[in-house]
Design a protein around this motif. Sequence first.
Motif, short mmCIF file in Angstrom:
data_model
loop_
_atom_site.label_atom_id
_atom_site.label_comp_id
_atom_site.label_asym_id
_atom_site.label_seq_id
_atom_site.Cartn_x
_atom_site.Cartn_y
_atom_site.Cartn_z
N VAL A 39 0.69 -1.26 -0.05
CA VAL A 39 -0.16 -0.02 -0.08
C VAL A 39 1.01 1.25 -0.13
O VAL A 39 1.86 1.23 0.93
N GLU A 40 0.59 2.28 -0.77
CA GLU A 40 1.25 3.71 -0.79
C GLU A 40 0.11 4.58 -0.34
O GLU A 40 -0.96 4.53 -1.15
N LEU A 41 0.08 4.99 0.83
CA LEU A 41 -0.92 6.10 1.38
C LEU A 41 -0.36 7.27 1.16
O LEU A 41 0.58 7.72 1.43
N ARG A 42 -1.28 8.17 0.50
CA ARG A 42 -0.96 9.80 0.39
C ARG A 42 -1.74 10.37 1.12
O ARG A 42 -3.00 10.32 1.17
N PHE A 43 -1.38 11.46 1.85
CA PHE A 43 -2.19 12.55 2.67
C PHE A 43 -1.47 14.02 2.39
O PHE A 43 -0.30 14.04 2.84
N ASP A 44 -2.51 14.66 1.82
CA ASP A 44 -2.07 16.21 1.54
C ASP A 44 -2.06 16.78 2.87
O ASP A 44 -3.13 17.31 3.29
N ILE A 73 2.50 13.72 2.23
CA ILE A 73 2.95 12.61 3.01
C ILE A 73 2.96 11.27 2.20
O ILE A 73 1.51 11.03 2.05
N VAL A 74 3.67 10.75 1.95
CA VAL A 74 3.75 9.22 1.31
C VAL A 74 4.20 8.29 2.21
O VAL A 74 5.36 8.34 2.51
N ILE A 75 3.48 7.34 2.62
CA ILE A 75 3.67 6.18 3.52
C ILE A 75 3.61 4.83 2.66
O ILE A 75 2.40 4.45 1.99
N GLN A 76 4.73 4.09 2.64
CA GLN A 76 4.70 2.71 2.05
C GLN A 76 4.37 1.73 3.29
O GLN A 76 5.28 1.74 4.12
N ASN A 86 -1.65 -4.37 5.49
CA ASN A 86 -0.97 -3.37 4.94
C ASN A 86 -1.52 -1.95 5.04
O ASN A 86 -1.05 -0.97 5.27
N ARG A 87 -2.91 -2.03 4.79
CA ARG A 87 -3.61 -0.88 4.58
C ARG A 87 -3.76 -0.20 6.14
O ARG A 87 -3.61 0.92 6.22
#
Length: 141
Positions: A39-44, A73-76, A86-87
Amino acid sequence: MPRIPVTAHISIDADEIEERFVRASGPGGQNVNKVSSAVELRFDVRNSPSLPAAVAAKLERLAGARLTSDGVIVIQAQEYRDQPRNREAALQRLIELIREATFVPKKRKPTKATYASKVRRLEGKAKRSGVKAGRGKPRLD
């Protein structure tokens, strides 16, 4: 629009988080080549209405290399073999990062040394001085 609680006063909207699923490296056998479990989570951070300005600014500093030039922010996460775990791991990392940004250290109140502590310090110095003075060559008077 469900909200994700972060602290007692801050919660972020689930729509503010963007998730992308990619194939993970590492364990998983043949499964790793077929399933997109990472998972690649992105938060502006900069455009988030949920965060107070002070928290957003501190969060940008704490994010370090995980922050893009656009303030995202990118969290893998790819520790687990299945996507739901993973999520959850990526979301927990984001929540912990935001909680860390909300922490405000207590102000230090400077205190004065007590009279007794000053006396003890001076007595200790005098005693040590006497010990060192006694190490010199004896004088012939």
